[in-house]
Design a protein around this motif. Structure first.
Motif, mmCIF file in Angstrom:
data_model
loop_
_atom_site.group_PDB
_atom_site.id
_atom_site.type_symbol
_atom_site.label_atom_id
_atom_site.label_comp_id
_atom_site.label_asym_id
_atom_site.label_seq_id
_atom_site.Cartn_x
_atom_site.Cartn_y
_atom_site.Cartn_z
ATOM 1 N N GLY A 125 0.814 -1.208 0.000
ATOM 2 C CA GLY A 125 0.000 0.000 0.000
ATOM 3 C C GLY A 125 0.843 1.251 0.000
ATOM 4 O O GLY A 125 0.544 2.224 -0.702
ATOM 5 N N ALA A 126 1.934 1.241 0.797
ATOM 6 C CA ALA A 126 2.830 2.401 0.805
ATOM 7 C C ALA A 126 3.406 2.660 -0.573
ATOM 8 O O ALA A 126 3.454 3.812 -1.044
ATOM 9 C CB ALA A 126 3.940 2.179 1.823
ATOM 10 N N TRP A 127 3.811 1.603 -1.236
ATOM 11 C CA TRP A 127 4.409 1.788 -2.577
ATOM 12 C C TRP A 127 3.361 2.117 -3.625
ATOM 13 O O TRP A 127 3.644 2.858 -4.575
ATOM 14 C CB TRP A 127 5.179 0.531 -2.971
ATOM 15 C CG TRP A 127 6.466 0.443 -2.217
ATOM 16 C CD1 TRP A 127 6.764 -0.385 -1.192
ATOM 17 C CD2 TRP A 127 7.597 1.286 -2.405
ATOM 18 N NE1 TRP A 127 8.024 -0.148 -0.720
ATOM 19 C CE2 TRP A 127 8.563 0.877 -1.454
ATOM 20 C CE3 TRP A 127 7.907 2.323 -3.261
ATOM 21 C CZ2 TRP A 127 9.804 1.485 -1.349
ATOM 22 C CZ3 TRP A 127 9.139 2.922 -3.161
ATOM 23 C CH2 TRP A 127 10.068 2.510 -2.223
ATOM 24 N N ALA A 128 2.154 1.602 -3.461
ATOM 25 C CA ALA A 128 1.083 1.958 -4.402
ATOM 26 C C ALA A 128 0.791 3.454 -4.325
ATOM 27 O O ALA A 128 0.664 4.148 -5.349
ATOM 28 C CB ALA A 128 -0.172 1.141 -4.110
ATOM 29 N N ILE A 129 0.711 3.970 -3.085
ATOM 30 C CA ILE A 129 0.464 5.410 -2.931
ATOM 31 C C ILE A 129 1.644 6.208 -3.457
ATOM 32 O O ILE A 129 1.479 7.279 -4.054
ATOM 33 C CB ILE A 129 0.204 5.736 -1.450
ATOM 34 C CG1 ILE A 129 -1.038 4.983 -0.954
ATOM 35 C CG2 ILE A 129 0.011 7.229 -1.264
ATOM 36 C CD1 ILE A 129 -1.279 5.110 0.540
ATOM 37 N N THR A 130 2.867 5.696 -3.252
ATOM 38 C CA THR A 130 4.066 6.393 -3.758
ATOM 39 C C THR A 130 4.028 6.533 -5.267
ATOM 40 O O THR A 130 4.288 7.618 -5.823
ATOM 41 C CB THR A 130 5.325 5.624 -3.332
ATOM 42 O OG1 THR A 130 5.396 5.590 -1.911
ATOM 43 C CG2 THR A 130 6.578 6.295 -3.891
ATOM 44 N N PHE A 131 3.707 5.450 -5.947
ATOM 45 C CA PHE A 131 3.682 5.499 -7.415
ATOM 46 C C PHE A 131 2.519 6.343 -7.930
ATOM 47 O O PHE A 131 2.627 6.987 -8.978
ATOM 48 C CB PHE A 131 3.611 4.088 -7.988
ATOM 49 C CG PHE A 131 4.884 3.304 -7.759
ATOM 50 C CD1 PHE A 131 6.119 3.872 -8.001
ATOM 51 C CD2 PHE A 131 4.838 1.999 -7.284
ATOM 52 C CE1 PHE A 131 7.288 3.157 -7.789
ATOM 53 C CE2 PHE A 131 5.992 1.284 -7.063
ATOM 54 C CZ PHE A 131 7.227 1.857 -7.315
ATOM 55 N N MET A 132 1.411 6.359 -7.223
ATOM 56 C CA MET A 132 0.316 7.252 -7.621
ATOM 57 C C MET A 132 0.735 8.715 -7.484
ATOM 58 O O MET A 132 0.393 9.558 -8.325
ATOM 59 C CB MET A 132 -0.924 6.973 -6.775
ATOM 60 C CG MET A 132 -1.663 5.698 -7.146
ATOM 61 S SD MET A 132 -3.283 5.545 -6.331
ATOM 62 C CE MET A 132 -2.789 5.319 -4.624
ATOM 63 N N GLY A 133 1.493 9.015 -6.433
ATOM 64 C CA GLY A 133 2.009 10.378 -6.290
ATOM 65 C C GLY A 133 2.966 10.753 -7.400
ATOM 66 O O GLY A 133 2.944 11.884 -7.897
ATOM 67 N N LYS A 134 3.819 9.792 -7.804
ATOM 68 C CA LYS A 134 4.746 10.058 -8.912
ATOM 69 C C LYS A 134 3.993 10.328 -10.213
ATOM 70 O O LYS A 134 4.336 11.244 -10.971
ATOM 71 C CB LYS A 134 5.676 8.858 -9.118
ATOM 72 C CG LYS A 134 6.721 9.042 -10.208
ATOM 73 C CD LYS A 134 7.684 10.141 -9.834
ATOM 74 C CE LYS A 134 8.899 10.153 -10.763
ATOM 75 N NZ LYS A 134 8.572 10.339 -12.154
ATOM 76 N N ALA A 135 2.921 9.552 -10.453
ATOM 77 C CA ALA A 135 2.108 9.788 -11.653
ATOM 78 C C ALA A 135 1.434 11.147 -11.599
ATOM 79 O O ALA A 135 1.333 11.848 -12.621
ATOM 80 C CB ALA A 135 1.065 8.678 -11.799
ATOM 81 N N ALA A 136 0.983 11.555 -10.414
ATOM 82 C CA ALA A 136 0.352 12.867 -10.289
ATOM 83 C C ALA A 136 1.358 13.979 -10.551
ATOM 84 O O ALA A 136 1.055 14.976 -11.215
ATOM 85 C CB ALA A 136 -0.249 13.014 -8.896
ATOM 86 N N GLU A 137 2.590 13.829 -10.037
ATOM 87 C CA GLU A 137 3.634 14.831 -10.289
ATOM 88 C C GLU A 137 3.957 14.933 -11.769
ATOM 89 O O GLU A 137 4.113 16.032 -12.317
ATOM 90 C CB GLU A 137 4.895 14.476 -9.507
ATOM 91 C CG GLU A 137 4.808 14.785 -8.028
ATOM 92 C CD GLU A 137 6.127 14.533 -7.325
ATOM 93 O OE1 GLU A 137 6.996 13.893 -7.943
ATOM 94 O OE2 GLU A 137 6.284 14.976 -6.185
ATOM 95 N N ASP A 138 4.073 13.790 -12.440
ATOM 96 C CA ASP A 138 4.376 13.809 -13.874
ATOM 97 C C ASP A 138 3.266 14.475 -14.672
ATOM 98 O O ASP A 138 3.536 15.092 -15.712
ATOM 99 C CB ASP A 138 4.598 12.380 -14.381
ATOM 100 C CG ASP A 138 5.845 11.742 -13.770
ATOM 101 O OD1 ASP A 138 6.707 12.506 -13.285
ATOM 102 O OD2 ASP A 138 5.940 10.504 -13.764
ATOM 103 N N ALA A 139 2.031 14.350 -14.205
ATOM 104 C CA ALA A 139 0.902 14.967 -14.903
ATOM 105 C C ALA A 139 0.696 16.422 -14.502
ATOM 106 O O ALA A 139 -0.177 17.087 -15.053
ATOM 107 C CB ALA A 139 -0.381 14.174 -14.641
ATOM 108 N N GLY A 140 1.505 16.920 -13.547
ATOM 109 C CA GLY A 140 1.384 18.299 -13.122
ATOM 110 C C GLY A 140 0.318 18.547 -12.071
ATOM 111 O O GLY A 140 -0.044 19.689 -11.811
#
Length: 458
Positions: free
Chosen positions: A151-166
């Motif tokens: 779960g921690a890593w799932a949230i981490t990768f979702m945050g990375k996708a949000a950053e890449d999308a601005g």
């Protein structure tokens, strides 16, 4: 009676002879028939043998062609197989090369991934053991441990996708750290209860749930952003804008009004300020009518300080100063700015101290300096001396072109010399001296009459 018998014998002999010849003829005919029959049989055998030979050759040729075709097909198949193998080998080499290049270009990612795996795996195993010691089924314990770490890593990768999308990623980072601290608490509780005399082990296992997240956060956020030079440039830019607003309040307010009036993004701050400056000052940013007036007064004062030669009139000072005026701010700040008079190249302004009339390109009254005359005299060839000079009528016709050549020389910051006119007009030096004197005299008359600007810019 005897004659009758003789006749009979003669007839019998003739008949016998005839029969013998007939028999010989038949025998010869039989031999000929047998010979022809034998020849026919031999010919038939030869034909059959030739046909058999041809059939054998055709069969052999067909077999050879079949063998050649089979060999060519085998070679083609082998070539295709070799090409397929080469392509497969090249594809494998390309994949390996791509992986190697990626590893060479991303060593940080490789080691971060290795350390993260080394951190996550012990944390998961520790959580499974902690839940298993409480009596939870091993499968359920594994799923719960995977829920925490995964779960921690799932949230981490979702945050990375949000950053890449601005998009904002703050809530994802908060969720990641909250989940990681829960997993760390489970590990600490388990090993603190199990190893009461070795509390540092509990701290290590608790850190294993946090260190991977921290490492990933440092990689995704610590390796990006502005450099020291960027931050220094930004501070300098802000200080410049603050000084600008302090020193030029009215223009800064006008620039703000322009930005609010124009469509968003159509102009930036610098373009708006430059436009506001032009509106208020009528010149390029940094320049103003007051600066041009100051520059003009300074040039006139400099001209008054020149050490003038004999017979130089005050009007010639004005003409020389007008010819030497140039933009007070050079290069980028002076682009597009209005000039106050005919400009001259910088190289011409760096030629040492000269008189005002020298700057106007007309030199002093009278003939050229002694050095110029000596150089012209030394360079005269025997053919030039012997050649016929131009008549006054011909020189009169060349006078307009001489004026154009003189204007070009003045624009380049050079003297109107006889040598330059002679070279430009392709005439003798003596004729060039005559034209030079005519041109200088006419330009002086124009200056004395008050048409200094025309003399300088002619």
């Amino acid at each position: 009676m005897s004659s009758y018998r003789e006749e009979r014998r003669a007839d019998a002999a003739a008949e016998a002879e005839q029969n013998r010849k007939a028999a010989e003829a038949r025998a010869a005919q039989d031999r000929e028939d047998r010979r022809l029959e034998l020849e026919t049989k031999l010919k038939a055998k030869e034909i059959a043998a030739e046909q058999k030979r041809k059939d054998a050759e055709a069969k052999a040729e067909l077999a050879r062609k079949d063998a050649d075709a089979k060999r060519r097909q085998e070679l083609a198949d082998k070539k295709v197989r070799d090409q397929e193998k080469a392509r497969a080998k090249a594809a494998r080499a390309a994949k390996v090369g791509k992986v190697v290049r990626w590893l060479n270009q991303n060593p940080v990612t490789v080691f971060v991934g290795f350390v993260m795996a080394s951190s996550v795996i012990p944390a998961v195993i520790s959580q499974v053991g902690a839940l298993g010691d409480t009596g939870v089924n091993v499968l359920l314990a594994a799923l719960l441990a995977a829920m925490l770490e995964g779960g921690a890593w799932a949230i981490t990768f979702m945050g990375k996708a949000a950053e890449d999308a601005g998009r904002p990623a703050g809530k994802y980072r908060i969720g990641t750290w909250c989940t990681a601290f829960v997993a760390a608490g489970v590990n600490y509780w388990h090993w603190a209860e199990k190893l009461k005399d070795a509390q540092w082990v509990a701290v290590v296992f608790a850190a294993s749930s946090l260190f991977a997240i921290y490492l990933w956060d440092m990689k995704t956020h610590g390796s990006h952003g502005r450099t020291k030079a960027d931050r220094k440039a930004e501070r300098a830019r802000r200080a410049h804008l603050a000084r600008r607003r302090k020193d030029h309040k009215d223009i800064a307010k006008e620039a703000d009004r322009l930005l609010s009036a124009l469509p968003f993004g159509s102009v930036d701050d610098e373009e708006a300020f430059a436009a506001a400056w032009r509106i208020h000052k009528g010149a390029e940013p940094g320049l103003s009518p007051e600066l041009y007036a100051t520059a003009t007064n300074a040039r006139v004062a400099l001209g008054a300080a020149f050490e003038l030669g004999e017979h130089v009139r005050p009007e010639l000072v004005r003409a020389g100063m007008l010819a030497s005026l140039y933009n007070p701010l050079s290069q980028r700040l002076g682009e597009g700015a209005p000039t106050l008079g005919t400009t001259v190249p910088i190289s011409a302004l760096q030629r040492g101290t000269q008189g005002a009339t020298t700057q106007a390109g007309i030199g002093s009254y009278g003939s050229e300096p002694a050095i110029e005359k000596a150089r012209e005299k030394a360079s005269e060839s025997a053919s030039e001396k012997a050649s016929r000079g131009r008549t006054d009528e011909e020189l009169e016709q060349l006078l307009p072109e001489a004026h154009r050549a003189a204007a070009e020389l003045v624009a380049e910051g050079r003297q109107i010399s006889a040598a330059s006119l002679a070279k430009h007009l392709k005439i003798r030096r003596e004729d060039g001296m005559k034209l030079r004197d005519r041109v200088i005299a006419e330009r002086k008359l124009r200056l004395i009459d008050g048409d200094g600007d025309a003399a300088v810019g002619a």
